[in-house]
Motif scaffolding. Structure first.
Motif, short mmCIF file in Angstrom:
data_model
loop_
_atom_site.label_atom_id
_atom_site.label_comp_id
_atom_site.label_asym_id
_atom_site.label_seq_id
_atom_site.Cartn_x
_atom_site.Cartn_y
_atom_site.Cartn_z
N ARG A 260 0.87 -1.19 0.00
CA ARG A 260 0.00 0.00 0.00
C ARG A 260 0.90 1.23 0.00
O ARG A 260 1.07 1.92 1.00
CB ARG A 260 -0.93 -0.03 1.19
CG ARG A 260 -1.92 -1.21 1.13
CD ARG A 260 -3.09 -1.04 2.08
NE ARG A 260 -2.66 -0.98 3.46
CZ ARG A 260 -3.46 -0.61 4.47
NH1 ARG A 260 -4.72 -0.26 4.21
NH2 ARG A 260 -3.01 -0.59 5.70
N ARG B 101 -5.02 8.25 -1.17
CA ARG B 101 -6.07 7.61 -1.98
C ARG B 101 -5.49 6.50 -2.85
O ARG B 101 -6.03 5.39 -2.91
CB ARG B 101 -6.77 8.64 -2.88
CG ARG B 101 -7.88 8.03 -3.73
CD ARG B 101 -8.36 8.97 -4.81
NE ARG B 101 -9.28 9.98 -4.33
CZ ARG B 101 -10.61 9.86 -4.29
NH1 ARG B 101 -11.18 8.75 -4.71
NH2 ARG B 101 -11.37 10.82 -3.85
N LEU C 67 -4.31 3.43 -0.75
CA LEU C 67 -5.40 2.63 -0.16
C LEU C 67 -5.96 1.62 -1.15
O LEU C 67 -6.56 0.62 -0.74
CB LEU C 67 -6.53 3.55 0.32
CG LEU C 67 -6.30 4.27 1.64
CD1 LEU C 67 -7.35 5.37 1.84
CD2 LEU C 67 -6.33 3.31 2.82
N ASP D 7 -8.19 -0.54 -3.44
CA ASP D 7 -9.64 -0.79 -3.43
C ASP D 7 -10.21 -0.87 -2.01
O ASP D 7 -11.40 -1.12 -1.84
CB ASP D 7 -9.97 -2.06 -4.23
CG ASP D 7 -9.60 -3.34 -3.49
OD1 ASP D 7 -8.99 -3.26 -2.40
OD2 ASP D 7 -9.90 -4.42 -4.02
N LYS D 8 -9.33 -0.70 -0.99
CA LYS D 8 -9.74 -0.62 0.42
C LYS D 8 -10.22 -1.96 0.99
O LYS D 8 -10.89 -1.99 2.02
CB LYS D 8 -10.80 0.47 0.63
CG LYS D 8 -10.28 1.84 0.19
CD LYS D 8 -11.38 2.85 0.01
CE LYS D 8 -10.84 4.13 -0.62
NZ LYS D 8 -11.89 4.96 -1.19
N ILE E 119 -9.80 -3.26 5.18
CA ILE E 119 -9.45 -2.21 6.14
C ILE E 119 -10.51 -2.08 7.23
O ILE E 119 -11.67 -2.45 7.05
CB ILE E 119 -9.27 -0.83 5.45
CG1 ILE E 119 -10.55 -0.37 4.75
CG2 ILE E 119 -8.10 -0.85 4.48
CD1 ILE E 119 -10.53 1.09 4.33
N ARG F 203 -11.66 0.71 8.22
CA ARG F 203 -12.47 1.79 7.67
C ARG F 203 -12.68 2.95 8.65
O ARG F 203 -12.51 4.10 8.28
CB ARG F 203 -13.82 1.30 7.16
CG ARG F 203 -14.66 2.44 6.61
CD ARG F 203 -15.96 1.99 5.99
NE ARG F 203 -16.81 3.14 5.76
CZ ARG F 203 -18.02 3.10 5.24
NH1 ARG F 203 -18.53 1.95 4.85
NH2 ARG F 203 -18.72 4.22 5.08
N ILE G 279 -12.85 6.14 6.09
CA ILE G 279 -12.32 6.01 4.73
C ILE G 279 -13.49 5.65 3.84
O ILE G 279 -13.73 4.50 3.48
CB ILE G 279 -11.19 4.97 4.69
CG1 ILE G 279 -10.04 5.42 5.62
CG2 ILE G 279 -10.67 4.78 3.26
CD1 ILE G 279 -8.90 4.42 5.75
N LYS H 111 -7.09 2.94 8.60
CA LYS H 111 -6.39 2.29 7.47
C LYS H 111 -5.86 0.91 7.83
O LYS H 111 -5.38 0.19 6.97
CB LYS H 111 -5.21 3.15 7.01
CG LYS H 111 -4.04 3.15 8.00
CD LYS H 111 -2.77 3.71 7.40
CE LYS H 111 -1.72 4.08 8.42
NZ LYS H 111 -0.96 2.95 8.97
N ILE I 84 -14.31 -5.55 0.86
CA ILE I 84 -14.45 -4.11 1.06
C ILE I 84 -15.53 -3.86 2.11
O ILE I 84 -16.66 -4.33 1.94
CB ILE I 84 -14.79 -3.42 -0.27
CG1 ILE I 84 -13.63 -3.61 -1.27
CG2 ILE I 84 -15.08 -1.94 -0.08
CD1 ILE I 84 -14.00 -3.36 -2.71
#
Ligand SMILES: [Mn+2]
Length: 203
Positions: free
Chosen positions: A7, A84, A87, A89-90, A93, A95, A114, A187, A196
């Motif tokens: 990341r 951004r 991160l 596709d996140k 996490i 969040r 996030i 994060k 996600i």
């Protein structure tokens, strides 16, 4: 060697007002090399890296002979863009993150989502804070402005509340450290999160 799922992000930005080079690793240990040519902002970004466990290298120069404003703003834009990008596709996490951080008499609260939806709610700085020149060169109004630039470019919902404080240096530093701690939590990779963390399936 770059980790396959690293990341990380590297962003370069040059305008007639500033040149910014920034490298970031969200899964770092808080190591930083910061030289924005704005000393108090270097101090704040060093604190952000340390307390968010983000490795951060920033080299910037700009028209600080006019005002620190453009350089501080542009570094914040680039920091948001790098967050951004890093991160991705996140997936996986936490969040959400929140923190309450004191610095002596100052106390700041930050909450980060996030979310992919840029939003900043910022309140509580004492009257006149925005006019104070911290270190003789960093206008108090820039604190909110940096959070705006980071939130809008990274796609974060950020709430920062100053709950107490008298010394402008302490107030600003408590704000950045609270943001850092909240961001660190948001994060972070949560082993219980599958994919996600949104009912929409995207952030
Ligand atoms: Mn300090």
């Amino acid at each position: 060697m770059t980790r396959p799922d690293a990341r990380t992000a590297s962003v370069r930005r040059a305008t007639s007002e500033s040149t910014v080079e920034l490298d970031l690793d969200l899964d770092g240990t808080g190591r930083s090399h910061i030289d924005t040519s704005v000393p108090f902002f270097d101090h704040m970004l060093t604190a952000f890296a340390k307390h968010s466990l983000t490795d951060l290298t920033v080299r910037a120069s700009g028209d600080t002979d006019i005002d620190a404003h453009h350089t501080v703003e542009d570094v914040s834009i680039v920091l948001g863009q790098a967050i951004r990008e890093a991160l991705g596709d996140k997936s996986g996490i936490s969040r959400y993150g929140d923190a309450l951080v004191p610095l002596d008499e100052a106390l700041a609260q930050a909450v980060v989502d996030i979310s992919g939806r840029p939003y900043l709610v910022h309140a509580g700085e004492p009257a006149g804070f925005e006019h104070h020149l911290i270190g003789g060169h960093f206008t108090g109004s820039l604190v909110r402005h940096t959070f705006e630039a980071i939130a809008f470019n990274a796609g974060l919902t950020v709430h920062v509340n100053v709950l107490a404080g008298r010394d402008p240096h302490h107030i600003a530093e408590a704000e950045y450290k609270a943001f850092a701690r909240a961001f660190r939590q948001a994060k972070s990779l949560d082993p219980l999160v599958q994919g996600i963390p949104s009912t929409k399936g995207a952030l």
